[in-house]
Design a protein around this motif. Structure first.
Motif, mmCIF file in Angstrom:
data_model
loop_
_atom_site.group_PDB
_atom_site.id
_atom_site.type_symbol
_atom_site.label_atom_id
_atom_site.label_comp_id
_atom_site.label_asym_id
_atom_site.label_seq_id
_atom_site.Cartn_x
_atom_site.Cartn_y
_atom_site.Cartn_z
ATOM 1 N N ALA A 337 -0.166 60.116 10.126
ATOM 2 C CA ALA A 337 -0.270 59.837 8.695
ATOM 3 C C ALA A 337 1.114 59.758 8.062
ATOM 4 C CB ALA A 337 -1.105 60.914 8.016
ATOM 5 N N ALA A 338 1.987 60.694 8.389
ATOM 6 C CA ALA A 338 3.337 60.706 7.829
ATOM 7 C C ALA A 338 4.114 59.463 8.237
ATOM 8 C CB ALA A 338 4.071 61.966 8.271
ATOM 9 N N SER A 339 3.975 59.089 9.501
ATOM 10 C CA SER A 339 4.690 57.919 10.000
ATOM 11 C C SER A 339 4.247 56.648 9.271
ATOM 12 C CB SER A 339 4.465 57.765 11.503
ATOM 13 O OG SER A 339 5.077 56.587 11.992
ATOM 14 N N LEU A 340 2.939 56.496 9.078
ATOM 15 C CA LEU A 340 2.426 55.314 8.394
ATOM 16 C C LEU A 340 2.862 55.273 6.932
ATOM 17 C CD1 LEU A 340 -1.143 55.287 9.953
ATOM 18 C CD2 LEU A 340 0.479 53.376 10.067
ATOM 19 N N ALA A 341 2.822 56.429 6.263
ATOM 20 C CA ALA A 341 3.236 56.482 4.855
ATOM 21 C C ALA A 341 4.714 56.130 4.720
ATOM 22 C CB ALA A 341 2.965 57.868 4.281
ATOM 23 N N GLU A 342 5.537 56.642 5.624
ATOM 24 C CA GLU A 342 6.970 56.349 5.565
ATOM 25 C C GLU A 342 7.257 54.889 5.893
ATOM 26 O OE1 GLU A 342 8.294 59.285 8.269
ATOM 27 O OE2 GLU A 342 8.243 60.927 6.797
ATOM 28 N N THR A 343 6.477 54.333 6.826
ATOM 29 C CA THR A 343 6.636 52.914 7.145
ATOM 30 C C THR A 343 6.323 52.051 5.930
ATOM 31 O OG1 THR A 343 6.088 53.261 9.480
ATOM 32 C CG2 THR A 343 5.815 51.030 8.612
ATOM 33 N N GLY A 346 9.009 52.123 3.411
ATOM 34 C CA GLY A 346 10.228 51.483 3.882
ATOM 35 C C GLY A 346 10.211 49.973 3.780
ATOM 36 N N THR A 347 9.084 49.398 3.342
ATOM 37 C CA THR A 347 8.998 47.945 3.206
ATOM 38 C C THR A 347 9.269 47.542 1.757
ATOM 39 O OG1 THR A 347 6.638 47.970 2.702
ATOM 40 C CG2 THR A 347 7.258 47.887 5.029
ATOM 41 N N PRO A 348 9.761 46.325 1.524
ATOM 42 C CA PRO A 348 10.012 45.883 0.145
ATOM 43 C C PRO A 348 8.766 45.936 -0.738
ATOM 44 C CG PRO A 348 11.102 44.420 1.692
ATOM 45 C CD PRO A 348 10.246 45.344 2.521
ATOM 46 N N ALA A 349 7.599 45.634 -0.156
ATOM 47 C CA ALA A 349 6.364 45.633 -0.943
ATOM 48 C C ALA A 349 5.844 47.040 -1.199
ATOM 49 C CB ALA A 349 5.291 44.817 -0.228
ATOM 50 N N GLY A 350 6.439 48.045 -0.544
ATOM 51 C CA GLY A 350 5.950 49.406 -0.686
ATOM 52 C C GLY A 350 6.864 50.302 -1.499
ATOM 53 N N ARG A 351 7.624 49.727 -2.405
ATOM 54 C CA ARG A 351 8.594 50.518 -3.163
ATOM 55 C C ARG A 351 8.217 50.715 -4.623
ATOM 56 N NH1 ARG A 351 13.709 47.341 -0.442
ATOM 57 N NH2 ARG A 351 13.475 48.250 1.639
ATOM 58 N N ALA A 352 7.102 50.138 -5.038
ATOM 59 C CA ALA A 352 6.689 50.292 -6.432
ATOM 60 C C ALA A 352 5.183 50.146 -6.538
ATOM 61 C CB ALA A 352 7.384 49.245 -7.311
ATOM 62 N N GLY A 353 4.639 50.659 -7.656
ATOM 63 C CA GLY A 353 3.220 50.483 -7.921
ATOM 64 C C GLY A 353 2.345 51.565 -7.336
ATOM 65 N N ALA A 354 1.037 51.391 -7.530
ATOM 66 C CA ALA A 354 0.061 52.397 -7.141
ATOM 67 C C ALA A 354 0.019 52.617 -5.630
ATOM 68 C CB ALA A 354 -1.320 51.995 -7.651
ATOM 69 N N THR A 355 0.203 51.554 -4.851
ATOM 70 C CA THR A 355 0.158 51.708 -3.395
ATOM 71 C C THR A 355 1.295 52.587 -2.903
ATOM 72 O OG1 THR A 355 -0.901 49.548 -3.125
ATOM 73 C CG2 THR A 355 0.202 50.478 -1.202
ATOM 74 N N ALA A 356 2.511 52.336 -3.412
ATOM 75 C CA ALA A 356 3.654 53.163 -3.022
ATOM 76 C C ALA A 356 3.460 54.601 -3.482
ATOM 77 C CB ALA A 356 4.938 52.592 -3.625
ATOM 78 N N ALA A 357 2.938 54.788 -4.692
ATOM 79 C CA ALA A 357 2.694 56.137 -5.196
ATOM 80 C C ALA A 357 1.692 56.866 -4.312
ATOM 81 C CB ALA A 357 2.187 56.081 -6.634
ATOM 82 N N THR A 358 0.670 56.161 -3.833
ATOM 83 C CA THR A 358 -0.320 56.780 -2.953
ATOM 84 C C THR A 358 0.324 57.237 -1.651
ATOM 85 O OG1 THR A 358 -2.065 55.407 -3.911
ATOM 86 C CG2 THR A 358 -2.540 56.458 -1.805
ATOM 87 N N VAL A 362 0.325 61.009 -0.089
ATOM 88 C CA VAL A 362 -0.017 61.399 1.289
ATOM 89 C C VAL A 362 1.037 62.369 1.820
ATOM 90 C CG1 VAL A 362 -0.200 60.577 3.678
ATOM 91 C CG2 VAL A 362 -1.336 59.319 1.833
ATOM 92 N N LEU A 363 2.309 62.044 1.588
ATOM 93 C CA LEU A 363 3.386 62.938 2.050
ATOM 94 C C LEU A 363 3.356 64.269 1.311
ATOM 95 C CD1 LEU A 363 6.303 60.321 2.307
ATOM 96 C CD2 LEU A 363 4.921 61.290 4.173
ATOM 97 N N ALA A 364 2.974 64.240 0.031
ATOM 98 C CA ALA A 364 2.862 65.489 -0.725
ATOM 99 C C ALA A 364 1.741 66.359 -0.174
ATOM 100 C CB ALA A 364 2.615 65.186 -2.201
ATOM 101 N N ARG A 365 0.616 65.752 0.162
ATOM 102 C CA ARG A 365 -0.504 66.500 0.737
ATOM 103 C C ARG A 365 -0.120 67.103 2.081
ATOM 104 N NH1 ARG A 365 -3.867 69.632 -0.782
ATOM 105 N NH2 ARG A 365 -4.577 68.178 -2.390
#
Length: 448
Positions: A337-343, A346-358, A362-365
């Motif tokens: 789970a941690a690896s997938l969240a960090e991946t 680490g992508t340009p599309a994963g740096r903003a918005g609700a998906t990135a916050a989610t 996951v890492l907070a949980r």
């Protein structure tokens, strides 16, 4: 040559321009009273009579019946194809303009072409995020479908409207339309094809019909699977450009054929992407409702494989990674789970918005439950990712509301009460509740 008005208007206009009387036009085969009834709109000529009148008036039957010459008609058909390609593989704003131009050219004499163009324009408005004008256009078309079922089918309009109302926050109207659509597909029964998958995607995005709707979503996934996708964008655009070149060379028939080939070439990828979207939503819902995690993992994985083939689907690819991270965490695979969240982050599309916050949540949980990482730091990162811009009350954002609510829950677990309250307020704001919050102390129950 006159082209406006009814068939009767065209018959009368052509007759007068040729200085013919009604009796002369009628000839030995028809009565002048019958010609008079046609001109007044009280009778519609049969195909045989239309051919006879067209021959005597020196025009084509196509023009007499539809107010458009064969060449004009095929050019209009070509315009529809090119507008559709713009909608599917180009700029929806340009598509809306082109569909609008076709509506004007087609006119009421070519009601079928005009109806198709109006539907295309409504879809383009939706893709631009102009939900108000899109809803207005779809609702108008739905009334037309009731009055003229030979021109328009109601089912695609009900599906499109349900989707638009969901995104606009009118859940009750969306639910009524989705229930109607489900009842219609049950009569057929329909589980294959673009329309069935479109309905399943609408239901999976924001379940508004309860178990019945989700059962249909599951059925569509079962019979269609999540298909392997091949990116044929280069081939589609090559065929599209060839069609444009053929049109420039005044070979309209060839241009239509090439445009049809371009549209058909993209159909399998569109189906695969839609099914992948359905699978992503299904996997997310399985985590929330305690469904089969093995199945959820399989669906999320397959969806990610599909989206990864299309650069323009980077956002959906990241979303599938985050959903899979949540599935892994629910299954006890903390490292995965941690690896997938960090991946994802680490992508340009994963740096903003609700998906990135989610992904940050996951890492907070993981940090809270397993002592791996800084929970407060992950929560603060999620909050920064969501930003501080106010939400428009006219456009509730359910996904943002969910993220803010979950963020408030986790802030409560780390004892950050002020941040928890602020997050719950933002959840209500994202859901479209703002004025009602003045002077209200927000707690966890209210935020839900």
């Amino acid at each position: 040559m006159p082209s406006q008005g009814t068939i009767g208007d065209r018959v009368r206009g052509l007759r007068l321009s040729r200085r013919m009387s009604q009796a002369q036009l009628a000839g030995p085969d028809l009565s002048d009273s019958y010609v008079s009834l046609i001109e007044s709109g009280k009778r519609t000529p049969t195909p045989v009579v239309a051919r006879l009148l067209a021959e005597r008036l020196g025009c084509t039957t196509e023009f007499l019946l539809h107010g458009i010459e064969p060449r004009q008609r095929i050019d209009t058909e070509l315009g529809l194809r090119h507008a559709e390609l713009e909608l599917l593989h180009g700029d929806p704003g340009v598509a809306a303009d082109r569909f609008g131009e076709i509506v004007k050219v087609a006119g009421e004499e070519n009601a079928m072409l005009a109806a198709h163009a109006r539907f295309g324009r409504a879809r383009a408005l939706e893709l631009q995020g102009r939900l108000g004008p899109a809803v207005e256009a779809f609702e108008w078309l739905r009334r037309e479908a009731v009055a003229h079922p030979e021109r328009l089918a109601d089912l695609p309009l009900a599906v499109a409207l349900s989707r638009c109302y969901q995104r606009a926050g009118d859940t009750l109207r969306a639910q009524d339309l989705a229930a109607h659509a489900l009842a219609e597909v049950a009569k057929l029964p329909l589980a294959h094809g673009e329309l069935a998958v479109e309905l399943a995607a609408c239901l999976a995005e924001a379940p508004v019909t309860g178990e019945t709707g989700m059962a249909y979503v599951r059925h569509v996934l079962a019979v269609n699977g999540v298909r392997t996708a091949v990116n044929r964008s280069a081939e589609i655009h090559a065929l599209w450009q060839a069609s444009v070149a053929a049109a420039d060379g005044e070979d309209s028939a060839l241009a239509v054929r090439l445009a049809d080939d371009a549209i058909a070439t993209g159909r399998s990828a569109r189906m695969a992407s839609q099914l992948a979207l359905v699978a992503t939503h299904w996997a997310r819902q399985s985590v929330l409702e305690g469904g089969s995690l093995d199945e959820a993992a399989r669906f999320a994985t397959r969806a990610g494989e599909v989206f990864s083939a299309f650069p323009e689907r980077a956002g959906e690819h990241v979303a599938s990674l985050v959903v899979l991270a949540r599935v892994r965490l629910a299954s006890g695979d903390v490292a995965g789970a941690a690896s997938l969240a960090e991946t994802a982050l680490g992508t340009p599309a994963g740096r903003a918005g609700a998906t990135a916050a989610t992904a940050h949540l996951v890492l907070a949980r993981i940090a809270l439950d397993h002592g791996r990482g800084d929970a407060t730091g992950a929560l603060d990162a999620a909050r920064r990712t969501m930003g501080s811009a106010p939400y428009e009350l006219s456009s509730p954002d359910r996904e943002a509301a969910r993220v803010w609510r979950d963020l408030g829950d986790l802030y409560g677990e780390v004892g950050a009460d002020d941040e928890r309250t602020a997050a719950y307020r933002r959840a209500l704001e994202a859901a479209g509740v703002r004025e009602a919050m003045v002077g209200v102390t927000v707690d966890r129950a209210l935020a839900r």
